[in-house]
Structure formats: structure tokens, C-alpha cells
Design a protein around this motif. Structure first.
Motif, PDB file in Angstrom:
ATOM      1  N   SER A  78      39.200  47.287  35.482  1.00 29.22           N
ATOM      2  CA  SER A  78      39.549  46.208  34.560  1.00 29.22           C
ATOM      3  C   SER A  78      40.854  45.539  34.987  1.00 29.22           C
ATOM      4  CB  SER A  78      39.701  46.747  33.136  1.00 29.22           C
ATOM      5  OG  SER A  78      40.846  47.557  33.033  1.00 29.22           O
ATOM      6  N   ILE A  79      41.054  44.353  34.488  1.00 25.20           N
ATOM      7  CA  ILE A  79      42.289  43.625  34.777  1.00 25.20           C
ATOM      8  C   ILE A  79      43.472  44.358  34.147  1.00 25.20           C
ATOM      9  CG2 ILE A  79      43.510  41.466  34.299  1.00 25.20           C
ATOM     10  CD1 ILE A  79      40.815  40.028  34.676  1.00 25.20           C
ATOM     11  N   ALA A  80      43.297  44.871  32.941  1.00 26.19           N
ATOM     12  CA  ALA A  80      44.378  45.595  32.260  1.00 26.19           C
ATOM     13  C   ALA A  80      44.756  46.871  33.029  1.00 26.19           C
ATOM     14  CB  ALA A  80      43.949  45.945  30.840  1.00 26.19           C
ATOM     15  N   HIS A  81      43.762  47.553  33.582  1.00 25.09           N
ATOM     16  CA  HIS A  81      44.022  48.761  34.369  1.00 25.09           C
ATOM     17  C   HIS A  81      44.848  48.419  35.602  1.00 25.09           C
ATOM     18  CE1 HIS A  81      43.292  52.763  36.014  1.00 25.09           C
ATOM     19  NE2 HIS A  81      42.917  52.202  37.144  1.00 25.09           N
ATOM     20  N   LEU A  82      44.510  47.324  36.243  1.00 25.36           N
ATOM     21  CA  LEU A  82      45.240  46.903  37.435  1.00 25.36           C
ATOM     22  C   LEU A  82      46.667  46.479  37.076  1.00 25.36           C
ATOM     23  CD1 LEU A  82      44.853  46.723  40.421  1.00 25.36           C
ATOM     24  CD2 LEU A  82      43.865  44.470  40.143  1.00 25.36           C
ATOM     25  N   GLN A  83      46.844  45.814  35.942  1.00 28.93           N
ATOM     26  CA  GLN A  83      48.184  45.436  35.498  1.00 28.93           C
ATOM     27  C   GLN A  83      49.033  46.678  35.218  1.00 28.93           C
ATOM     28  OE1 GLN A  83      46.996  42.936  32.240  1.00 28.93           O
ATOM     29  NE2 GLN A  83      47.226  41.059  33.437  1.00 28.93           N
ATOM     30  N   GLU A  84      48.411  47.692  34.671  1.00 32.65           N
ATOM     31  CA  GLU A  84      49.118  48.951  34.426  1.00 32.65           C
ATOM     32  C   GLU A  84      49.536  49.599  35.734  1.00 32.65           C
ATOM     33  OE1 GLU A  84      47.453  52.996  32.863  1.00 32.65           O
ATOM     34  OE2 GLU A  84      47.784  51.671  31.141  1.00 32.65           O
ATOM     35  N   ARG A 104      45.120  41.847  44.509  1.00 36.04           N
ATOM     36  CA  ARG A 104      43.851  42.250  43.904  1.00 36.04           C
ATOM     37  C   ARG A 104      43.719  41.704  42.486  1.00 36.04           C
ATOM     38  NH1 ARG A 104      42.817  48.497  44.636  1.00 36.04           N
ATOM     39  NH2 ARG A 104      40.979  47.909  43.451  1.00 36.04           N
ATOM     40  N   LEU A 105      44.825  41.692  41.755  1.00 35.98           N
ATOM     41  CA  LEU A 105      44.819  41.160  40.388  1.00 35.98           C
ATOM     42  C   LEU A 105      44.474  39.675  40.402  1.00 35.98           C
ATOM     43  CD1 LEU A 105      45.370  41.537  37.356  1.00 35.98           C
ATOM     44  CD2 LEU A 105      47.765  41.001  37.847  1.00 35.98           C
ATOM     45  N   THR A 106      45.067  38.939  41.326  1.00 31.83           N
ATOM     46  CA  THR A 106      44.772  37.505  41.442  1.00 31.83           C
ATOM     47  C   THR A 106      43.292  37.281  41.717  1.00 31.83           C
ATOM     48  OG1 THR A 106      46.998  37.121  42.301  1.00 31.83           O
ATOM     49  CG2 THR A 106      45.365  35.394  42.701  1.00 31.83           C
ATOM     50  N   THR A 107      42.723  38.095  42.603  1.00 27.74           N
ATOM     51  CA  THR A 107      41.305  37.972  42.929  1.00 27.74           C
ATOM     52  C   THR A 107      40.439  38.243  41.706  1.00 27.74           C
ATOM     53  OG1 THR A 107      41.736  38.644  45.197  1.00 27.74           O
ATOM     54  CG2 THR A 107      39.473  38.836  44.423  1.00 27.74           C
ATOM     55  N   ARG A 108      40.760  39.279  40.957  1.00 20.16           N
ATOM     56  CA  ARG A 108      39.972  39.612  39.767  1.00 20.16           C
ATOM     57  C   ARG A 108      40.104  38.549  38.688  1.00 20.16           C
ATOM     58  NH1 ARG A 108      40.718  46.116  39.225  1.00 20.16           N
ATOM     59  NH2 ARG A 108      39.907  46.545  41.288  1.00 20.16           N
ATOM     60  N   GLN A 109      41.292  37.994  38.559  1.00 17.04           N
ATOM     61  CA  GLN A 109      41.481  36.956  37.552  1.00 17.04           C
ATOM     62  C   GLN A 109      40.709  35.689  37.908  1.00 17.04           C
ATOM     63  OE1 GLN A 109      45.773  36.928  37.462  1.00 17.04           O
ATOM     64  NE2 GLN A 109      45.834  38.179  35.601  1.00 17.04           N
ATOM     65  N   ARG A 110      40.564  35.431  39.198  1.00 13.45           N
ATOM     66  CA  ARG A 110      39.748  34.289  39.629  1.00 13.45           C
ATOM     67  C   ARG A 110      38.259  34.588  39.471  1.00 13.45           C
ATOM     68  NH1 ARG A 110      42.805  33.007  45.244  1.00 13.45           N
ATOM     69  NH2 ARG A 110      44.665  32.038  44.350  1.00 13.45           N
ATOM     70  N   LEU A 111      37.889  35.842  39.591  1.00 12.66           N
ATOM     71  CA  LEU A 111      36.486  36.239  39.528  1.00 12.66           C
ATOM     72  C   LEU A 111      35.917  36.110  38.125  1.00 12.66           C
ATOM     73  CD1 LEU A 111      34.065  37.510  41.015  1.00 12.66           C
ATOM     74  CD2 LEU A 111      34.999  39.746  40.409  1.00 12.66           C
ATOM     75  N   LEU A 112      36.711  36.376  37.125  1.00  9.70           N
ATOM     76  CA  LEU A 112      36.221  36.373  35.747  1.00  9.70           C
ATOM     77  C   LEU A 112      35.639  35.018  35.329  1.00  9.70           C
ATOM     78  CD1 LEU A 112      35.845  38.206  33.349  1.00  9.70           C
ATOM     79  CD2 LEU A 112      38.130  37.581  32.572  1.00  9.70           C
ATOM     80  N   PRO A 113      36.330  33.885  35.529  1.00  8.95           N
ATOM     81  CA  PRO A 113      35.700  32.609  35.169  1.00  8.95           C
ATOM     82  C   PRO A 113      34.450  32.306  35.999  1.00  8.95           C
ATOM     83  CG  PRO A 113      38.037  32.294  35.617  1.00  8.95           C
ATOM     84  CD  PRO A 113      37.702  33.701  35.953  1.00  8.95           C
ATOM     85  N   GLU A 114      34.445  32.747  37.245  1.00  4.76           N
ATOM     86  CA  GLU A 114      33.268  32.523  38.087  1.00  4.76           C
ATOM     87  C   GLU A 114      32.065  33.295  37.552  1.00  4.76           C
ATOM     88  OE1 GLU A 114      31.807  33.413  42.614  1.00  4.76           O
ATOM     89  OE2 GLU A 114      33.926  33.005  42.285  1.00  4.76           O
ATOM     90  N   LEU A 115      32.289  34.523  37.107  1.00  3.98           N
ATOM     91  CA  LEU A 115      31.193  35.311  36.541  1.00  3.98           C
ATOM     92  C   LEU A 115      30.686  34.692  35.239  1.00  3.98           C
ATOM     93  CD1 LEU A 115      32.428  38.966  37.158  1.00  3.98           C
ATOM     94  CD2 LEU A 115      30.635  37.731  38.378  1.00  3.98           C
ATOM     95  N   ARG A 116      31.599  34.169  34.446  1.00  2.00           N
ATOM     96  CA  ARG A 116      31.181  33.500  33.214  1.00  2.00           C
ATOM     97  C   ARG A 116      30.348  32.257  33.527  1.00  2.00           C
ATOM     98  NH1 ARG A 116      36.921  34.457  30.589  1.00  2.00           N
ATOM     99  NH2 ARG A 116      36.529  36.451  29.594  1.00  2.00           N
ATOM    100  N   GLN A 117      30.735  31.528  34.583  1.00  2.08           N
ATOM    101  CA  GLN A 117      29.957  30.349  34.993  1.00  2.08           C
ATOM    102  C   GLN A 117      28.578  30.768  35.470  1.00  2.08           C
ATOM    103  OE1 GLN A 117      30.668  27.056  34.698  1.00  2.08           O
ATOM    104  NE2 GLN A 117      28.566  26.787  35.397  1.00  2.08           N
ATOM    105  N   ARG A 118      28.512  31.854  36.222  1.00  2.00           N
ATOM    106  CA  ARG A 118      27.212  32.351  36.679  1.00  2.00           C
ATOM    107  C   ARG A 118      26.327  32.734  35.502  1.00  2.00           C
ATOM    108  NH1 ARG A 118      28.641  36.381  41.712  1.00  2.00           N
ATOM    109  NH2 ARG A 118      29.710  34.837  42.998  1.00  2.00           N
ATOM    110  N   LYS A 119      26.934  33.300  34.477  1.00  2.00           N
ATOM    111  CA  LYS A 119      26.191  33.676  33.270  1.00  2.00           C
ATOM    112  C   LYS A 119      25.588  32.429  32.626  1.00  2.00           C
ATOM    113  CE  LYS A 119      25.497  36.871  30.052  1.00  2.00           C
ATOM    114  NZ  LYS A 119      24.401  37.774  30.189  1.00  2.00           N
TER     115      LYS A 119
END
Length: 138
Positions: A78-84, A104-119
Motif C-alpha cells: 500500500s501507499i501508506a505502508h511505503l510512506q511508513e 517507488r512511492l512516486t510510481t505507486r502514486q502515479r499508478l493509482l489514477p491509471e488503475l482507476r481509469q482502466r476500471k
């Protein structure tokens, strides 16, 4: 001894034959490319239902990925786990680890909107599949 010589002479011929076949395949593919762009080919519809069959699995996979990224700090991935983890690396004075984890955090934060768009896109495909008549014999 003659057996060895024939094996040595066959190898270059085989390579030349394979090279010629590869070249012909490439040329044939390039020649067929403009025809594929011209418009829908008759009989192409018989391949479209495959994506309709994969929709539930793709939807489940997207849901799991989005849920994992939005998870709490206890959820690995999760993003929160990585921030921790970044906070821990900062507290322990590990700048190289912190930089790596920030990337890695930057990559995951960019991935989340992309996954929502795919949905969203997948929902459009589901609408298309629902409106489409099933292919004959399938």
C-alpha cells in the motif's frame, strides 16, 4: 571425417535459410499492415468475445490492486505502508534507502489514477460486451 564436414557445411545453410524466412516474414507483415488499417475485416468479430470472457478476471485483478494501494499501513504494497517505510528510513538516517523508496512511492502514486481509469474503461467494454450479440456457435 566426411560426416563432420557435412555437418559444418549444413549449419551456415540453415542459418541462411532461417534468415531468409525471417526477412520474408517481415516483408509480408509490412505489406499486410496497410490492409489491416483499412477497416474491419470480415470474420474479425469472432475474436472479440475473448475479452468479454476475461472481463471478470480483469475486474477482480483491478479491484485487488486498487484495494491494496489504498490499504492501511499494515497492508504490504500500500501507499501508506511505503510512506511508513520512508519515515523509518529517514528516522534511521538512511538517505539512499529513503531516495529509493521515494521513487517507488512516486510510481505507486502515479499508478493509482491509471488503475482507476482502466476500471472505467473496463466498464465501457462491459457495456459493449453486454450490447453485443453472442457469436454463432460460441
Amino acid at each position: 571425417m566426411s560426416r563432420r564436414n557435412t555437418a559444418r557445411t549444413r549449419a551456415p545453410r540453415r542459418l541462411a535459410t532461417l534468415g531468409a524466412l525471417a526477412a520474408l516474414t517481415t516483408i509480408a507483415g509490412l505489406a499486410a499492415a496497410p490492409a489491416a488499417q483499412a477497416g474491419p475485416m470480415p470474420g474479425a468479430d469472432k475474436h472479440k468475445p475473448a475479452i468479454c470472457k476475461r472481463l471478470p478476471a480483469i475486474d477482480t485483478r483491478l479491484d485487488k490492486a486498487i484495494e491494496r494501494l489504498n490499504g492501511a499501513a499494515a497492508v504490504k504494497g500500500s501507499i501508506a505502508h511505503l510512506q511508513e517505510r520512508i519515515a523509518t528510513a529517514d528516522r534511521l538516517d538512511r538517505p539512499a534507502v529513503k531516495t529509493y523508496l521515494n521513487d517507488r512511492l512516486t510510481t505507486r502514486q502515479r499508478l493509482l489514477p491509471e488503475l482507476r481509469q482502466r476500471k472505467t474503461d473496463l466498464a465501457n467494454v462491459k457495456t459493449w460486451c453486454d450490447a453485443r450479440q453472442p457469436a454463432a456457435g460460441k
